[in-house]
Design a protein around this motif. Structure first.
Motif, PDB file in Angstrom:
ATOM      1  N   HIS A   1      -5.132   3.295   1.596  1.00 31.82           N
ATOM      2  CA  HIS A   1      -6.517   2.833   1.434  1.00 31.82           C
ATOM      3  C   HIS A   1      -7.139   3.336   0.133  1.00 31.82           C
ATOM      4  CE1 HIS A   1      -7.353   1.610   5.871  1.00 31.82           C
ATOM      5  NE2 HIS A   1      -6.076   1.440   5.563  1.00 31.82           N
TER       6      HIS A   1
ATOM      7  N   GLN B   1     -13.007  -0.902  -0.120  1.00 30.65           N
ATOM      8  CA  GLN B   1     -14.102  -0.326  -0.898  1.00 30.65           C
ATOM      9  C   GLN B   1     -15.163   0.330  -0.044  1.00 30.65           C
ATOM     10  OE1 GLN B   1     -15.476  -3.794  -2.946  1.00 30.65           O
ATOM     11  NE2 GLN B   1     -16.343  -4.723  -1.135  1.00 30.65           N
TER      12      GLN B   1
ATOM     13  N   ALA C   1       0.834  -1.199   0.000  1.00 33.21           N
ATOM     14  CA  ALA C   1       0.000   0.000   0.000  1.00 33.21           C
ATOM     15  C   ALA C   1       0.873   1.255   0.000  1.00 33.21           C
ATOM     16  CB  ALA C   1      -0.937   0.000   1.209  1.00 33.21           C
TER      17      ALA C   1
ATOM     18  N   GLU D   1      -5.602   4.140  -2.547  1.00 29.42           N
ATOM     19  CA  GLU D   1      -4.912   3.441  -3.632  1.00 29.42           C
ATOM     20  C   GLU D   1      -5.392   2.000  -3.768  1.00 29.42           C
ATOM     21  OE1 GLU D   1      -3.258   6.935  -2.339  1.00 29.42           O
ATOM     22  OE2 GLU D   1      -3.459   5.164  -1.096  1.00 29.42           O
ATOM     23  N   ALA D   2      -5.910   1.439  -2.674  1.00 30.64           N
ATOM     24  CA  ALA D   2      -6.419   0.066  -2.697  1.00 30.64           C
ATOM     25  C   ALA D   2      -7.875   0.019  -3.169  1.00 30.64           C
ATOM     26  CB  ALA D   2      -6.279  -0.571  -1.314  1.00 30.64           C
ATOM     27  N   GLY D   3      -8.398   1.174  -3.630  1.00 27.72           N
ATOM     28  CA  GLY D   3      -9.741   1.187  -4.211  1.00 27.72           C
ATOM     29  C   GLY D   3     -10.784   1.913  -3.398  1.00 27.72           C
TER      30      GLY D   3
ATOM     31  N   GLU E   1     -12.912  -4.235   3.574  1.00 32.95           N
ATOM     32  CA  GLU E   1     -11.928  -4.863   2.697  1.00 32.95           C
ATOM     33  C   GLU E   1     -12.522  -6.171   2.185  1.00 32.95           C
ATOM     34  OE1 GLU E   1     -10.959  -5.438   6.346  1.00 32.95           O
ATOM     35  OE2 GLU E   1     -11.027  -3.263   6.409  1.00 32.95           O
TER      36      GLU E   1
ATOM     37  N   ASP F   1     -11.339  -9.364  -0.874  1.00 28.89           N
ATOM     38  CA  ASP F   1     -10.528  -9.869  -1.987  1.00 28.89           C
ATOM     39  C   ASP F   1      -9.312  -8.978  -2.256  1.00 28.89           C
ATOM     40  OD1 ASP F   1     -12.461 -11.863  -2.290  1.00 28.89           O
ATOM     41  OD2 ASP F   1     -13.641 -10.628  -3.667  1.00 28.89           O
ATOM     42  N   GLY F   2      -8.641  -8.543  -1.197  1.00 32.90           N
ATOM     43  CA  GLY F   2      -7.434  -7.742  -1.353  1.00 32.90           C
ATOM     44  C   GLY F   2      -7.678  -6.289  -1.738  1.00 32.90           C
ATOM     45  N   LYS F   3      -8.956  -5.887  -1.816  1.00 34.40           N
ATOM     46  CA  LYS F   3      -9.286  -4.497  -2.158  1.00 34.40           C
ATOM     47  C   LYS F   3     -10.009  -3.859  -0.989  1.00 34.40           C
ATOM     48  CE  LYS F   3     -10.879  -3.312  -6.097  1.00 34.40           C
ATOM     49  NZ  LYS F   3     -11.769  -3.146  -7.245  1.00 34.40           N
TER      50      LYS F   3
END
Length: 161
Positions: free
Chosen positions: A149, A63, A8, A151-153, A57, A59-61
């Motif tokens: 966070h 949202q 991240a 950047e992770a969607g 969170e 599946d690795g994302k």
């Protein structure tokens, strides 16, 4: 294998260069007070349309659900927030430019607490709310600005018509 926080942080480092090149950032002014480019704090005593947003969170994302909201200009909205995740999350409502700029500040001070009417940070399994009136038409951003966070969607859009 890189850990999630390191991944991240790397994603954030790689993505922040674009924020500096954002057009129009130089003439940016934002009076601390009531009215902003994206509206003003709502009046909790007045009726508001309820919009529920969950954070988390999967599946690795990371949202927000939903991540796209449409409102009418002048409408007051009560965002009912719920953190369904295992990590702290926040919702910061602003212009995209302001959120990108703020994300850089959050890198320097990741534990920054927001006490703003347009932002709310929640621990896992907690709830909160933001009451906001959208006074101008346009597209506005909401993001989790905890480093990595967004950047992770973890970003969304409010479209005011």
């Amino acid at each position: 294998m890189m850990s999630i926080p390191k991944l991240a942080a790397l994603a954030l480092l790689l993505s922040t260069g674009a924020a500096f090149a954002a057009p129009g950032a130089a003439g940016h002014s934002h009076g601390h007070g009531d009215e902003t480019a994206y509206g003003k704090p709502g009046d909790p005593k007045k009726p508001a349309r309820l919009i529920q947003i969950s954070m988390g969170e999967r599946d690795g994302k990371m949202q927000f659900i939903p991540d796209r909201i449409e409102v009418r200009r002048g409408e007051q909205v009560k965002f009912q927030l719920r953190n369904n995740g295992e990590l702290d999350h926040e919702l910061v409502l602003a212009t995209l430019e302001e959120n990108l700029k703020h994300a850089i500040e959050m890198q320097k001070n990741p534990d920054m607490e927001h006490d703003d009417p347009n932002a709310k940070r929640l621990a896992p399994k907690k709830t909160g709310e933001i009451v906001w009136q959208f006074t101008k038409a346009g597209e506005f951003d909401f993001s989790c600005l905890i480093p990595g966070h967004r950047e992770a969607g973890m970003t969304g859009k409010v479209i005011v018509k």
